[in-house]
Design a protein around this motif. Structure first.
Motif, PDB file in Angstrom:
ATOM      1  N   PHE A  82      -2.486   5.230   1.788  1.00 45.46           N
ATOM      2  CA  PHE A  82      -3.284   4.180   2.415  1.00 45.46           C
ATOM      3  C   PHE A  82      -2.820   3.942   3.851  1.00 45.46           C
ATOM      4  O   PHE A  82      -3.632   3.906   4.784  1.00 45.46           O
ATOM      5  CB  PHE A  82      -3.155   2.870   1.632  1.00 45.46           C
ATOM      6  CG  PHE A  82      -4.005   2.803   0.392  1.00 45.46           C
ATOM      7  CD1 PHE A  82      -5.296   2.303   0.435  1.00 45.46           C
ATOM      8  CD2 PHE A  82      -3.506   3.223  -0.824  1.00 45.46           C
ATOM      9  CE1 PHE A  82      -6.074   2.233  -0.703  1.00 45.46           C
ATOM     10  CE2 PHE A  82      -4.276   3.157  -1.973  1.00 45.46           C
ATOM     11  CZ  PHE A  82      -5.567   2.657  -1.921  1.00 45.46           C
ATOM     12  N   SER A  83      -1.515   3.752   4.015  1.00 53.75           N
ATOM     13  CA  SER A  83      -0.993   3.330   5.315  1.00 53.75           C
ATOM     14  C   SER A  83      -1.026   4.440   6.363  1.00 53.75           C
ATOM     15  O   SER A  83      -1.059   4.161   7.560  1.00 53.75           O
ATOM     16  CB  SER A  83       0.444   2.821   5.156  1.00 53.75           C
ATOM     17  OG  SER A  83       1.274   3.803   4.566  1.00 53.75           O
ATOM     18  N   SER A  84      -1.035   5.700   5.938  1.00 46.27           N
ATOM     19  CA  SER A  84      -1.016   6.797   6.913  1.00 46.27           C
ATOM     20  C   SER A  84      -2.409   7.256   7.322  1.00 46.27           C
ATOM     21  O   SER A  84      -2.547   8.105   8.214  1.00 46.27           O
ATOM     22  CB  SER A  84      -0.247   7.994   6.333  1.00 46.27           C
ATOM     23  OG  SER A  84      -0.895   8.493   5.168  1.00 46.27           O
ATOM     24  N   PHE A 139       0.829  -1.193   0.000  1.00 45.69           N
ATOM     25  CA  PHE A 139       0.000   0.000   0.000  1.00 45.69           C
ATOM     26  C   PHE A 139       0.867   1.247   0.000  1.00 45.69           C
ATOM     27  O   PHE A 139       1.926   1.278   0.633  1.00 45.69           O
ATOM     28  CB  PHE A 139      -0.912   0.021   1.229  1.00 45.69           C
ATOM     29  CG  PHE A 139      -1.965  -1.053   1.230  1.00 45.69           C
ATOM     30  CD1 PHE A 139      -2.902  -1.109   0.226  1.00 45.69           C
ATOM     31  CD2 PHE A 139      -2.009  -1.989   2.244  1.00 45.69           C
ATOM     32  CE1 PHE A 139      -3.879  -2.101   0.221  1.00 45.69           C
ATOM     33  CE2 PHE A 139      -2.976  -2.974   2.262  1.00 45.69           C
ATOM     34  CZ  PHE A 139      -3.918  -3.041   1.244  1.00 45.69           C
ATOM     35  N   ARG A 144       1.463  -3.566   9.773  1.00 44.97           N
ATOM     36  CA  ARG A 144       1.355  -2.265   9.112  1.00 44.97           C
ATOM     37  C   ARG A 144       0.459  -2.315   7.883  1.00 44.97           C
ATOM     38  O   ARG A 144      -0.022  -1.278   7.412  1.00 44.97           O
ATOM     39  CB  ARG A 144       2.738  -1.769   8.711  1.00 44.97           C
ATOM     40  CG  ARG A 144       3.643  -1.407   9.887  1.00 44.97           C
ATOM     41  CD  ARG A 144       4.988  -0.917   9.410  1.00 44.97           C
ATOM     42  NE  ARG A 144       5.658  -1.927   8.591  1.00 44.97           N
ATOM     43  CZ  ARG A 144       6.784  -1.732   7.918  1.00 44.97           C
ATOM     44  NH1 ARG A 144       7.365  -0.542   7.953  1.00 44.97           N
ATOM     45  NH2 ARG A 144       7.322  -2.704   7.213  1.00 44.97           N
ATOM     46  N   LEU A 145       0.246  -3.501   7.341  1.00 45.74           N
ATOM     47  CA  LEU A 145      -0.603  -3.633   6.158  1.00 45.74           C
ATOM     48  C   LEU A 145      -2.091  -3.664   6.505  1.00 45.74           C
ATOM     49  O   LEU A 145      -2.937  -3.614   5.612  1.00 45.74           O
ATOM     50  CB  LEU A 145      -0.231  -4.898   5.379  1.00 45.74           C
ATOM     51  CG  LEU A 145       1.181  -4.928   4.790  1.00 45.74           C
ATOM     52  CD1 LEU A 145       1.456  -6.262   4.117  1.00 45.74           C
ATOM     53  CD2 LEU A 145       1.378  -3.793   3.788  1.00 45.74           C
ATOM     54  N   ASP A 146      -2.400  -3.752   7.787  1.00 45.39           N
ATOM     55  CA  ASP A 146      -3.806  -3.772   8.205  1.00 45.39           C
ATOM     56  C   ASP A 146      -4.307  -2.335   8.268  1.00 45.39           C
ATOM     57  O   ASP A 146      -4.469  -1.744   9.339  1.00 45.39           O
ATOM     58  CB  ASP A 146      -3.933  -4.464   9.558  1.00 45.39           C
ATOM     59  CG  ASP A 146      -5.371  -4.833   9.879  1.00 45.39           C
ATOM     60  OD1 ASP A 146      -6.222  -4.755   8.962  1.00 45.39           O
ATOM     61  OD2 ASP A 146      -5.645  -5.209  11.035  1.00 45.39           O
ATOM     62  N   ILE A 147      -4.579  -1.768   7.094  1.00 43.16           N
ATOM     63  CA  ILE A 147      -4.873  -0.344   6.981  1.00 43.16           C
ATOM     64  C   ILE A 147      -6.269  -0.017   7.503  1.00 43.16           C
ATOM     65  O   ILE A 147      -7.156  -0.868   7.578  1.00 43.16           O
ATOM     66  CB  ILE A 147      -4.761   0.118   5.513  1.00 43.16           C
ATOM     67  CG1 ILE A 147      -5.738  -0.672   4.628  1.00 43.16           C
ATOM     68  CG2 ILE A 147      -3.333  -0.014   5.017  1.00 43.16           C
ATOM     69  CD1 ILE A 147      -5.830  -0.160   3.219  1.00 43.16           C
ATOM     70  N   THR A 150     -10.810  -1.683  10.308  1.00 45.54           N
ATOM     71  CA  THR A 150      -9.574  -2.059   9.630  1.00 45.54           C
ATOM     72  C   THR A 150      -9.856  -3.139   8.596  1.00 45.54           C
ATOM     73  O   THR A 150     -10.900  -3.807   8.628  1.00 45.54           O
ATOM     74  CB  THR A 150      -8.520  -2.567  10.619  1.00 45.54           C
ATOM     75  OG1 THR A 150      -8.999  -3.756  11.254  1.00 45.54           O
ATOM     76  CG2 THR A 150      -8.209  -1.501  11.661  1.00 45.54           C
ATOM     77  N   ASP A 159     -14.474   2.654   0.057  1.00 43.16           N
ATOM     78  CA  ASP A 159     -13.449   1.685  -0.338  1.00 43.16           C
ATOM     79  C   ASP A 159     -14.096   0.455  -0.962  1.00 43.16           C
ATOM     80  O   ASP A 159     -15.168  -0.001  -0.536  1.00 43.16           O
ATOM     81  CB  ASP A 159     -12.626   1.241   0.877  1.00 43.16           C
ATOM     82  CG  ASP A 159     -11.565   2.254   1.271  1.00 43.16           C
ATOM     83  OD1 ASP A 159     -11.401   3.252   0.538  1.00 43.16           O
ATOM     84  OD2 ASP A 159     -10.904   2.048   2.307  1.00 43.16           O
ATOM     85  N   SER A 203       1.721   5.312   0.788  1.00 36.92           N
ATOM     86  CA  SER A 203       1.667   6.048   2.056  1.00 36.92           C
ATOM     87  C   SER A 203       0.288   6.636   2.318  1.00 36.92           C
ATOM     88  O   SER A 203      -0.128   6.772   3.469  1.00 36.92           O
ATOM     89  CB  SER A 203       2.714   7.157   2.057  1.00 36.92           C
ATOM     90  OG  SER A 203       2.492   8.054   0.974  1.00 36.92           O
TER      91      SER A 203
END
Length: 358
Positions: free
Chosen positions: A53-55, A49, A212-215, A171, A221, A51
């Motif tokens: 997405f992840s932030s 993902f 960290r991938l569990d956005i 999440t 979405d 940034s």
């Protein structure tokens, strides 16, 4: 006669493949696989993902959004109020949905902006509007059907549909669980999240290996669960000739041969295992020790399983989407065909002599 007719073959033999190399005025680079080659060609699909997405932070369930369904109760400090019947000072409004513009309609308060406010802030807005109409009004605002913020889930998942983003499902992993989980093998499952004109893709297993991938999800979405579509083709002296789907994220040449049942013991040549591939220039140049190649190059990688390190090289050489694995026949197999053809051609002659008494 046998030489003139030509023996049946599964495909080209080693000599014919090497004859088509660039070194012999052909159009493909034939490269023997060694440790350096395995390192240079070890390229796997890079998913993840961005940034953006992840932030993104968690969506708070306290903020009212378009599509939310709310319940209201209004108390009036008089016996004969604006809204309540005689003798009753409380007026329940069971369901009112926030419209696409973010407003709700409350009798005598008019159109009130609900979107962007918390239930307590909306309560204060409605109270201030009604204060001019009835003395000391008291207002309760509550959620009835969860958040109006929704995401859609489709593909290889237990329950396809549209789901609200609620406190327990804010999440990606929680929402997948809410929808019944995936319905395919975890090792080949890919999760794509589409947000506006952006998209990110990850392996399902990586979702749990890397927190960290569990956005955090966002309204609108779209989540798609797919099976890995990569495949390779197996031809020649293998137990199976077919287009074969990948069974894991990373697939080695040794694992690919095992997937098709391995080599045919009576006819295959373990020194002639070839992998045909169109290699991008950024990989072909390091493999060949050059810097001048541009565009995709036809590459033929040679695996010799009889060498001391041959099985290690096959174990470390990464198979990629669209590869063709071809195993040549052993010289013995061609010799057997020759003997069979000669023996078969003599049999009718012997039968004729027997019948004629010659």
């Amino acid at each position: 006669m046998v030489a003139a007719c030509g023996l049946p073959q599964l495909g080209p033999n080693k000599r014919q493949i090497f004859a088509g190399s660039v070194q012999k005025q052909g159009d493909a680079f034939v490269v023997s696989v060694n440790d350096r080659v395995t390192r240079a060609t070890a390229v796997a699909p890079a998913f993840g993902f961005s940034s953006s997405f992840s932030s993104a932070g968690l969506v708070t369930s306290d903020i009212i959004r378009p599509g939310d369904v709310l319940g209201l109760t209004i108390w009036e400090n008089v016996d004969d109020g604006l809204l309540a019947n005689t003798g009753v000072n409380a007026t329940p409004i069971q369901e009112v949905q926030v419209d696409s513009a973010g407003f709700i309609f409350v009798p005598y308060a008019g159109s009130v902006r609900a979107s962007g406010n918390t239930p307590n802030e909306l309560r204060e807005l409605i109270t201030s509007r009604l204060r001019d109409q009835t003395p000391d009004p008291q207002v309760e605002v509550r959620r009835v059907a969860g958040d109006g913020s929704t995401v859609s889930l489709s593909g290889k998942i237990g329950g396809q549909g549209v789901y609200p983003i609620e406190r327990p499902t804010r999440t990606l992993s929680a929402m997948l669980a809410k929808a019944g989980g995936i319905t395919i093998e975890a090792s080949i499952a890919q999760i794509t999240v589409i947000r506006g004109d952006q998209r990110g893709k990850i392996w399902f297993q990586d979702l749990y290996d890397n927190p960290r991938l569990d956005i955090a999800l966002r309204p609108g979405d779209r989540i798609l669960v797919e099976e890995d579509s990569r495949s390779f083709t197996a031809l020649g002296a293998t137990s199976q000739q077919a287009r074969v789907p990948f069974k894991s994220q990373n697939l080695s040449a040794l694992e690919a041969l095992a997937q098709v049942g391995g080599l045919v013991a009576t006819s295959s040549d373990p020194t002639g295992v070839f992998v045909f591939r169109n290699e991008p220039a950024e990989i072909a140049n390091p493999v060949l020790g050059r810097k001048d190649l541009q565009g995709a190059q036809r590459m033929v990688y040679v695996l010799n399983l009889k060498e001391p390190n041959g099985l290690f090289h096959a174990r470390d050489f990464v198979i990629r989407d669209g590869d063709t694995i071809y195993v040549t026949e052993a010289p013995y197999a061609q010799w057997t065909k020759t003997i069979s053809l000669i023996a078969g051609s003599l049999t009718p002659v012997a039968s004729v002599q027997t019948l004629t008494g010659g």
